[in-house]
Design a protein around this motif. Structure first.
Motif, PDB file in Angstrom:
ATOM      1  N   ASP A  20      97.218  63.657  44.938  1.00  0.00           N
ATOM      2  CA  ASP A  20      98.493  64.158  45.396  1.00  0.00           C
ATOM      3  C   ASP A  20      98.068  65.497  46.312  1.00  0.00           C
ATOM      4  O   ASP A  20      98.485  65.794  47.359  1.00  0.00           O
ATOM      5  CB  ASP A  20      99.619  64.213  44.606  1.00  0.00           C
ATOM      6  N   PHE A  68      95.689  65.182  49.222  1.00  0.00           N
ATOM      7  CA  PHE A  68      96.097  64.318  50.280  1.00  0.00           C
ATOM      8  C   PHE A  68      96.801  65.251  51.123  1.00  0.00           C
ATOM      9  O   PHE A  68      96.735  65.560  52.377  1.00  0.00           O
ATOM     10  CB  PHE A  68      96.789  63.148  49.936  1.00  0.00           C
ATOM     11  N   HIS A 108     104.671  60.210  47.529  1.00  0.00           N
ATOM     12  CA  HIS A 108     104.751  59.142  48.170  1.00  0.00           C
ATOM     13  C   HIS A 108     103.157  58.642  48.742  1.00  0.00           C
ATOM     14  O   HIS A 108     103.090  57.635  49.312  1.00  0.00           O
ATOM     15  CB  HIS A 108     105.627  59.201  49.189  1.00  0.00           C
ATOM     16  N   TYR A 109     102.319  59.589  48.881  1.00  0.00           N
ATOM     17  CA  TYR A 109     101.030  59.369  49.479  1.00  0.00           C
ATOM     18  C   TYR A 109     100.351  58.217  48.560  1.00  0.00           C
ATOM     19  O   TYR A 109      99.529  57.304  48.953  1.00  0.00           O
ATOM     20  CB  TYR A 109      99.936  60.240  49.713  1.00  0.00           C
ATOM     21  N   ARG A 110     100.819  58.000  47.486  1.00  0.00           N
ATOM     22  CA  ARG A 110     100.182  57.093  46.439  1.00  0.00           C
ATOM     23  C   ARG A 110     100.515  55.487  47.003  1.00  0.00           C
ATOM     24  O   ARG A 110      99.711  54.704  46.671  1.00  0.00           O
ATOM     25  CB  ARG A 110     100.814  57.301  45.061  1.00  0.00           C
ATOM     26  N   ASN A 111     101.317  55.458  47.914  1.00  0.00           N
ATOM     27  CA  ASN A 111     101.563  54.137  48.546  1.00  0.00           C
ATOM     28  C   ASN A 111     100.781  53.978  49.544  1.00  0.00           C
ATOM     29  O   ASN A 111     101.202  52.762  50.371  1.00  0.00           O
ATOM     30  CB  ASN A 111     103.115  54.044  48.786  1.00  0.00           C
ATOM     31  N   SER A 112     100.172  54.778  50.007  1.00  0.00           N
ATOM     32  CA  SER A 112      99.061  54.500  51.341  1.00  0.00           C
ATOM     33  C   SER A 112      98.154  53.557  50.907  1.00  0.00           C
ATOM     34  O   SER A 112      97.699  53.460  49.651  1.00  0.00           O
ATOM     35  CB  SER A 112      98.438  55.614  51.925  1.00  0.00           C
ATOM     36  N   GLN A 113      97.134  53.155  51.639  1.00  0.00           N
ATOM     37  CA  GLN A 113      96.112  51.963  51.288  1.00  0.00           C
ATOM     38  C   GLN A 113      94.962  52.594  50.540  1.00  0.00           C
ATOM     39  O   GLN A 113      94.808  52.084  49.500  1.00  0.00           O
ATOM     40  CB  GLN A 113      95.382  51.555  52.707  1.00  0.00           C
ATOM     41  N   GLY A 137      95.764  55.324  48.557  1.00  0.00           N
ATOM     42  CA  GLY A 137      96.171  55.458  47.111  1.00  0.00           C
ATOM     43  C   GLY A 137      96.590  54.340  46.498  1.00  0.00           C
ATOM     44  O   GLY A 137      96.289  54.165  45.037  1.00  0.00           O
TER      45      GLY A 137
END
Length: 110
Positions: free
Chosen positions: A42, A45, A6-11, A13
């Motif tokens: 992933d 992070f 879900h860190y891929r949805n950060s800015q 990422g």
């Protein structure tokens, strides 16, 4: 160890994904190499957050919705305020969504 994606949805990422798509479309990167980069992102992070972030905050708000799906809790708060340790209380947007994966489902691999 398996890592959360879900860190891929950060800015950061999202910018990484945009760069990978550009490299894929130009042929400078294969899909396998892109997936390796995603997995490394992933891992990095998750490790950085667990090793370098130790601050705490107090969160208050009206619990609007909560649910558990596939061992991921989702909480939606309305009228939420956030107060970091030593900081000032800050009002967040009208709704705040929190995702809390159950870390016990992940195991260490050698």
């Amino acid at each position: 160890m398996e890592f959360f994606t879900h860190y891929r949805n950060s800015q950061v990422g999202l910018m990484l994904e945009e760069s990978l798509e550009e490299l894929l479309s130009s042929g400078d990167l294969s899909e396998g190499q892109a997936e390796t980069v995603r997995l490394q992102f992933d891992r990095a992070f998750s490790t950085a957050l667990s090793n370098h972030v130790s601050s705490k905050a107090q969160l208050k708000g009206q619990l609007h919705i909560y649910r558990n799906c596939d061992n991921v809790w989702t909480f939606i708060l309305s009228g939420a305020t956030l107060k970091p340790n030593g900081g000032e209380e800050t009002e967040v947007d009208s709704f705040m969504r929190i995702y809390a994966p159950d870390s016990r489902q992940f195991t260490t691999r050698n």
